[in-house]
Write a protein that holds these residues in place. Structure first.
Motif, PDB file in Angstrom:
ATOM      1  N   TYR A  73     -78.340  26.989 -52.326  1.00  0.00           N
ATOM      2  CA  TYR A  73     -77.152  26.162 -52.199  1.00  0.00           C
ATOM      3  C   TYR A  73     -76.717  26.171 -50.734  1.00  0.00           C
ATOM      4  O   TYR A  73     -76.472  27.235 -50.157  1.00  0.00           O
ATOM      5  CB  TYR A  73     -75.992  26.640 -53.100  1.00  0.00           C
ATOM      6  CG  TYR A  73     -74.932  25.564 -53.194  1.00  0.00           C
ATOM      7  CD1 TYR A  73     -74.988  24.587 -54.182  1.00  0.00           C
ATOM      8  CD2 TYR A  73     -73.923  25.480 -52.235  1.00  0.00           C
ATOM      9  CE1 TYR A  73     -74.046  23.562 -54.232  1.00  0.00           C
ATOM     10  CE2 TYR A  73     -72.979  24.456 -52.279  1.00  0.00           C
ATOM     11  CZ  TYR A  73     -73.054  23.508 -53.286  1.00  0.00           C
ATOM     12  OH  TYR A  73     -72.131  22.489 -53.323  1.00  0.00           O
ATOM     13  N   VAL A  74     -76.676  24.989 -50.151  1.00  0.00           N
ATOM     14  CA  VAL A  74     -76.389  24.863 -48.729  1.00  0.00           C
ATOM     15  C   VAL A  74     -74.951  24.407 -48.529  1.00  0.00           C
ATOM     16  O   VAL A  74     -74.570  23.325 -48.993  1.00  0.00           O
ATOM     17  CB  VAL A  74     -77.335  23.821 -48.074  1.00  0.00           C
ATOM     18  CG1 VAL A  74     -77.093  23.766 -46.574  1.00  0.00           C
ATOM     19  CG2 VAL A  74     -78.785  24.149 -48.386  1.00  0.00           C
ATOM     20  N   TYR A  75     -74.174  25.205 -47.836  1.00  0.00           N
ATOM     21  CA  TYR A  75     -72.800  24.798 -47.533  1.00  0.00           C
ATOM     22  C   TYR A  75     -72.811  24.041 -46.209  1.00  0.00           C
ATOM     23  O   TYR A  75     -73.006  24.634 -45.141  1.00  0.00           O
ATOM     24  CB  TYR A  75     -71.872  26.014 -47.463  1.00  0.00           C
ATOM     25  CG  TYR A  75     -70.437  25.584 -47.253  1.00  0.00           C
ATOM     26  CD1 TYR A  75     -69.722  24.995 -48.289  1.00  0.00           C
ATOM     27  CD2 TYR A  75     -69.821  25.716 -46.017  1.00  0.00           C
ATOM     28  CE1 TYR A  75     -68.425  24.557 -48.105  1.00  0.00           C
ATOM     29  CE2 TYR A  75     -68.517  25.283 -45.817  1.00  0.00           C
ATOM     30  CZ  TYR A  75     -67.830  24.703 -46.870  1.00  0.00           C
ATOM     31  OH  TYR A  75     -66.546  24.267 -46.682  1.00  0.00           O
ATOM     32  N   ALA A  76     -72.640  22.744 -46.277  1.00  0.00           N
ATOM     33  CA  ALA A  76     -72.662  21.900 -45.080  1.00  0.00           C
ATOM     34  C   ALA A  76     -71.374  21.096 -44.999  1.00  0.00           C
ATOM     35  O   ALA A  76     -71.376  19.889 -44.775  1.00  0.00           O
ATOM     36  CB  ALA A  76     -73.887  20.994 -45.091  1.00  0.00           C
ATOM     37  N   ASP A  77     -70.264  21.774 -45.233  1.00  0.00           N
ATOM     38  CA  ASP A  77     -68.952  21.125 -45.167  1.00  0.00           C
ATOM     39  C   ASP A  77     -67.997  21.983 -44.333  1.00  0.00           C
ATOM     40  O   ASP A  77     -66.851  22.220 -44.709  1.00  0.00           O
ATOM     41  CB  ASP A  77     -68.421  20.906 -46.591  1.00  0.00           C
ATOM     42  CG  ASP A  77     -67.325  19.848 -46.636  1.00  0.00           C
ATOM     43  OD1 ASP A  77     -67.141  19.125 -45.635  1.00  0.00           O
ATOM     44  OD2 ASP A  77     -66.645  19.758 -47.681  1.00  0.00           O
ATOM     45  N   ASN A  78     -68.510  22.448 -43.211  1.00  0.00           N
ATOM     46  CA  ASN A  78     -67.746  23.381 -42.367  1.00  0.00           C
ATOM     47  C   ASN A  78     -66.585  22.731 -41.619  1.00  0.00           C
ATOM     48  O   ASN A  78     -65.753  23.440 -41.046  1.00  0.00           O
ATOM     49  CB  ASN A  78     -68.686  24.086 -41.387  1.00  0.00           C
ATOM     50  CG  ASN A  78     -69.544  25.128 -42.079  1.00  0.00           C
ATOM     51  OD1 ASN A  78     -69.086  26.229 -42.356  1.00  0.00           O
ATOM     52  ND2 ASN A  78     -70.779  24.778 -42.401  1.00  0.00           N
ATOM     53  N   ALA A  79     -66.531  21.395 -41.619  1.00  0.00           N
ATOM     54  CA  ALA A  79     -65.360  20.753 -41.020  1.00  0.00           C
ATOM     55  C   ALA A  79     -64.201  20.771 -42.010  1.00  0.00           C
ATOM     56  O   ALA A  79     -63.041  20.645 -41.622  1.00  0.00           O
ATOM     57  CB  ALA A  79     -65.687  19.317 -40.612  1.00  0.00           C
ATOM     58  N   ALA A  80     -64.519  20.908 -43.294  1.00  0.00           N
ATOM     59  CA  ALA A  80     -63.459  21.031 -44.310  1.00  0.00           C
ATOM     60  C   ALA A  80     -62.867  22.425 -44.234  1.00  0.00           C
ATOM     61  O   ALA A  80     -61.662  22.610 -44.130  1.00  0.00           O
ATOM     62  CB  ALA A  80     -64.020  20.765 -45.706  1.00  0.00           C
ATOM     63  N   THR A  81     -63.739  23.394 -44.313  1.00  0.00           N
ATOM     64  CA  THR A  81     -63.340  24.782 -44.095  1.00  0.00           C
ATOM     65  C   THR A  81     -64.597  25.615 -43.936  1.00  0.00           C
ATOM     66  O   THR A  81     -65.694  25.151 -44.240  1.00  0.00           O
ATOM     67  CB  THR A  81     -62.469  25.326 -45.240  1.00  0.00           C
ATOM     68  OG1 THR A  81     -61.823  26.533 -44.805  1.00  0.00           O
ATOM     69  CG2 THR A  81     -63.279  25.628 -46.487  1.00  0.00           C
ATOM     70  N   THR A  82     -64.413  26.841 -43.446  1.00  0.00           N
ATOM     71  CA  THR A  82     -65.573  27.704 -43.202  1.00  0.00           C
ATOM     72  C   THR A  82     -65.478  28.970 -44.039  1.00  0.00           C
ATOM     73  O   THR A  82     -64.394  29.348 -44.482  1.00  0.00           O
ATOM     74  CB  THR A  82     -65.613  28.129 -41.725  1.00  0.00           C
ATOM     75  OG1 THR A  82     -64.353  28.738 -41.397  1.00  0.00           O
ATOM     76  CG2 THR A  82     -65.847  26.944 -40.807  1.00  0.00           C
ATOM     77  N   ALA A  83     -66.613  29.608 -44.211  1.00  0.00           N
ATOM     78  CA  ALA A  83     -66.618  30.946 -44.813  1.00  0.00           C
ATOM     79  C   ALA A  83     -66.054  31.905 -43.767  1.00  0.00           C
ATOM     80  O   ALA A  83     -66.233  31.702 -42.561  1.00  0.00           O
ATOM     81  CB  ALA A  83     -68.039  31.352 -45.171  1.00  0.00           C
ATOM     82  N   MET A  84     -65.371  32.943 -44.222  1.00  0.00           N
ATOM     83  CA  MET A  84     -64.826  33.905 -43.247  1.00  0.00           C
ATOM     84  C   MET A  84     -65.947  34.737 -42.639  1.00  0.00           C
ATOM     85  O   MET A  84     -66.913  35.091 -43.309  1.00  0.00           O
ATOM     86  CB  MET A  84     -63.790  34.805 -43.924  1.00  0.00           C
ATOM     87  CG  MET A  84     -62.447  34.100 -44.096  1.00  0.00           C
ATOM     88  SD  MET A  84     -61.207  35.117 -44.915  1.00  0.00           S
ATOM     89  CE  MET A  84     -60.846  36.344 -43.649  1.00  0.00           C
ATOM     90  N   SER A  85     -65.791  35.048 -41.363  1.00  0.00           N
ATOM     91  CA  SER A  85     -66.781  35.904 -40.698  1.00  0.00           C
ATOM     92  C   SER A  85     -66.545  37.340 -41.156  1.00  0.00           C
ATOM     93  O   SER A  85     -65.419  37.706 -41.521  1.00  0.00           O
ATOM     94  CB  SER A  85     -66.641  35.794 -39.183  1.00  0.00           C
ATOM     95  OG  SER A  85     -65.356  36.223 -38.768  1.00  0.00           O
ATOM     96  N   PRO A  86     -67.598  38.171 -41.131  1.00  0.00           N
ATOM     97  CA  PRO A  86     -67.415  39.576 -41.528  1.00  0.00           C
ATOM     98  C   PRO A  86     -66.302  40.243 -40.721  1.00  0.00           C
ATOM     99  O   PRO A  86     -65.494  41.000 -41.278  1.00  0.00           O
ATOM    100  CB  PRO A  86     -68.778  40.204 -41.235  1.00  0.00           C
ATOM    101  CG  PRO A  86     -69.747  39.067 -41.320  1.00  0.00           C
ATOM    102  CD  PRO A  86     -69.005  37.851 -40.824  1.00  0.00           C
ATOM    103  N   ALA A  87     -66.220  39.930 -39.442  1.00  0.00           N
ATOM    104  CA  ALA A  87     -65.188  40.551 -38.593  1.00  0.00           C
ATOM    105  C   ALA A  87     -63.789  40.138 -39.051  1.00  0.00           C
ATOM    106  O   ALA A  87     -62.880  40.973 -39.155  1.00  0.00           O
ATOM    107  CB  ALA A  87     -65.406  40.144 -37.136  1.00  0.00           C
ATOM    108  N   ALA A  88     -63.630  38.843 -39.363  1.00  0.00           N
ATOM    109  CA  ALA A  88     -62.315  38.343 -39.786  1.00  0.00           C
ATOM    110  C   ALA A  88     -61.937  38.903 -41.154  1.00  0.00           C
ATOM    111  O   ALA A  88     -60.788  39.286 -41.385  1.00  0.00           O
ATOM    112  CB  ALA A  88     -62.333  36.815 -39.831  1.00  0.00           C
ATOM    113  N   LEU A  89     -62.917  38.946 -42.028  1.00  0.00           N
ATOM    114  CA  LEU A  89     -62.664  39.451 -43.379  1.00  0.00           C
ATOM    115  C   LEU A  89     -62.240  40.920 -43.331  1.00  0.00           C
ATOM    116  O   LEU A  89     -61.248  41.316 -43.960  1.00  0.00           O
ATOM    117  CB  LEU A  89     -63.933  39.281 -44.218  1.00  0.00           C
ATOM    118  CG  LEU A  89     -63.794  39.493 -45.713  1.00  0.00           C
ATOM    119  CD1 LEU A  89     -62.793  38.526 -46.324  1.00  0.00           C
ATOM    120  CD2 LEU A  89     -65.160  39.324 -46.399  1.00  0.00           C
TER     121      LEU A  89
END
Lengths: 395, 146
Positions: A2-18
């Motif tokens: 499953y490819v998430y290609a909607d990063n302008a809508a929102t992004t997955a959190m980075s490990p550092a941010a999480l």
């Protein structure tokens, strides 16, 4: 896959941010306004996050106001400049026809209340020139608000040139940098930006948090009244875990920006190359001056919502500017502003990549999209007419 | 999920999709500018719709309503087909989001347009109700004049 290609809508959190967000939720529950040590520890973390965000855009910490996100920041910036202008009898605002609705709808409201709005048209690639801005500025112009990069088509505007013009003419310049922040270098000093909005969730930070940068000396109008948080300009207990998460995400982006941009841009160009072979398709937005992860194309004879739902069935998350997905009867105002006819704009597809996407994922998209387009064209009466010559091909 | 399982089923596995070269009636409704065009082909024998096909340019609900409408009129009499309402199509699909109801109206109209074409080709008289667009399409800009 499953490819998430909607990063302008929102992004997955980075490990550092999480990690930073969770740690703040667990360990730093104090209210930064409290005078006891738990509260003061929270206040210190709040100010550290403010310093990180400020440094990342070359601003001073006291010029950063945390908000609930990009929309609130846009609203507050625009209302503030509009009210400052009104006091001086200046009630003219300049923007572009491709702004985010957080800007356009705010301006619509001001227009109803007596302000005059100039919507600058964009060229075929979605570009505005500094000259257009210079020509539109009048004696009574109180604000120029132009986005850094467009959320749909990725076109990057000549922000520094626009900033220089505005500074020279003494007009406030607000820049909605929601799509650019964390992905492109931002320097509010060098670019002569007076106000700037950004949102954490577009650069792998948490949702529900953003900020408004406001150059020292510009008086903000409060949208939310209450306590003295954010120098009295934005009441409400700070969303500290979100703010700390945003700072961690931003720091991470800044440290890896060069390599991320090179990597994502390579994937983007491969994707554009791979999809351009589809007959009667066209790339929307500027071919070079575009966000590193943005691909936006129109395919004639099909409708975007069915395209994106089929892609979802095939393991690809994308978005479209078709009317059916915009929540209104008209397709994307951005695609229409580029001069795409309604029927072409309905068949748009936006794929937005991030550094978390892989080349294998891009290969999967390149293998899948042409098949889905061909299938949908096969059941489309519009495509049949185009192929029979009963309707002219537009692209 | 935006759509019911039934809608997704008819969208991803549409029934009666295709064209018909020897159709007895063809109805086309909608407008590419609005993002929806439906074309329905019917084969008629002894007043019974013996076969039906559709082609649709549009969103998932446009495709699903076309599919469901064709399934609901296949094997039925012309009279029964004309009684097909958009509500019945919506119910058969376990509902549609409010802003997609116009797709079901389009499906109802496409069926009626196909029957009207069949009547025209065969010199069969019909009432005023089939002569013009019933005017449900206020959601469609280009039809706002009705």
């Amino acid at each position: 896959m499953y490819v998430y290609a909607d990063n302008a809508a929102t992004t997955a959190m980075s490990p550092a941010a999480l990690a930073a967000t969770i740690a703040a939720m667990q360990e730093c529950y104090g209210n930064p306004s409290s005078l006891h040590s738990i509260g003061q520890e929270a206040a210190e973390k709040l100010e550290a996050a403010r310093a990180t965000m400020a440094a990342g855009i070359n601003a001073q910490p006291r010029e950063i106001y945390f908000t609930s996100g990009g929309s609130e920041a846009d609203n507050q910036a625009i209302f503030s400049a509009a009210l400052l202008g009104k006091k001086k009898g200046k009630m003219h605002i300049i923007t572009t026809s491709i702004e985010h609705h957080a800007v356009l709808h705010t301006l619509k409201r001001l227009e109803k209340e007596g302000w005059e709005i100039t919507l600058l048209p964009v060229d075929k690639d979605g570009m505005i020139s500094a000259q257009q801005v210079a020509d539109a500025i009048r004696e009574d112009t109180c604000l120029v608000t132009i986005m850094f990069a467009n959320n749909e088509i990725g076109t990057i505007q000549p922000v520094a040139e626009i900033g220089a013009i505005c500074r020279e003419k003494g007009v406030l310049f607000h820049c909605d940098a929601v799509q650019a922040a964390g992905h492109l270098p931002i320097d509010v000093e060098a670019m002569q930006i007076d106000m700037l909005s950004l949102a954490a969730h577009k650069f792998h930070g948490p949702k529900g948090v953003g900020l408004l940068y406001v150059r020292k000396g510009i008086i903000l109008h409060n949208l939310i009244e209450g306590g003295a948080q954010e120098r009295g300009k934005r009441a409400g207990t700070e969303y500290l875990p979100g703010i700390i998460g945003m700072a961690a995400a931003f720091q991470d982006c800044l440290e890896h920006m060069e390599e991320s941009t090179a990597y994502v841009q390579k994937l983007r160009d491969k994707l554009i190359q791979g999809l351009s072979g589809i007959p009667h398709s066209i790339l929307n937005g500027h071919p070079e001056k575009r966000l590193p992860g943005n691909v936006n194309m129109c395919f004639e004879g099909i409708e975007g919502e069915s395209l994106l739902l089929w892609l979802d069935q095939n393991g690809i998350a994308a978005s479209s500017g078709s009317a059916c997905t915009s929540g209104s009867l008209d397709p994307s105002h951005v695609l229409l502003a580029l001069g795409r006819p309604h029927e072409v704009a309905h068949g748009s597809l936006r794929l937005t990549l991030s550094e978390y996407n892989t080349e294998e994922e891009v290969d999967h998209i390149i293998a899948t999209v042409p098949k889905v387009v061909e299938y949908l064209r096969g059941i489309s009466p519009v495509w049949e007419k185009l192929e029979k010559g009963e309707l002219p091909h537009v692209i | 999920m935006l759509y019911s399982d039934k809608v997704m089923d008819h969208f991803t596995n549409p029934r009666n999709v295709g064209k018909m070269d020897d159709a007895d009636g063809v109805g086309e409704v909608g407008n590419a500018k609005c993002g929806d065009i439906m074309r329905i082909f019917i084969k008629v024998e002894d007043d019974i719709i013996t076969d039906v096909k559709f082609n649709t340019f549009g969103c998932a609900s446009a495709i699903a309503t076309s599919s469901m409408a064709t399934e609901m009129i296949k094997g039925k009499s012309i009279k029964e087909a004309l009684e097909l309402s958009n509500k019945a199509v919506v119910e058969a699909l376990d509902g549609l989001p409010t802003n997609k109801i116009h797709c079901s109206v389009l499906a109802e109209e496409a069926v009626r347009a196909a029957v009207k074409d069949y009547y025209d080709r065969n010199g069969i008289e019909y009432g005023d109700e089939l002569k013009s667009c019933p005017g449900h399409c206020e959601s469609c800009e280009s039809c706002a004049g009705h």
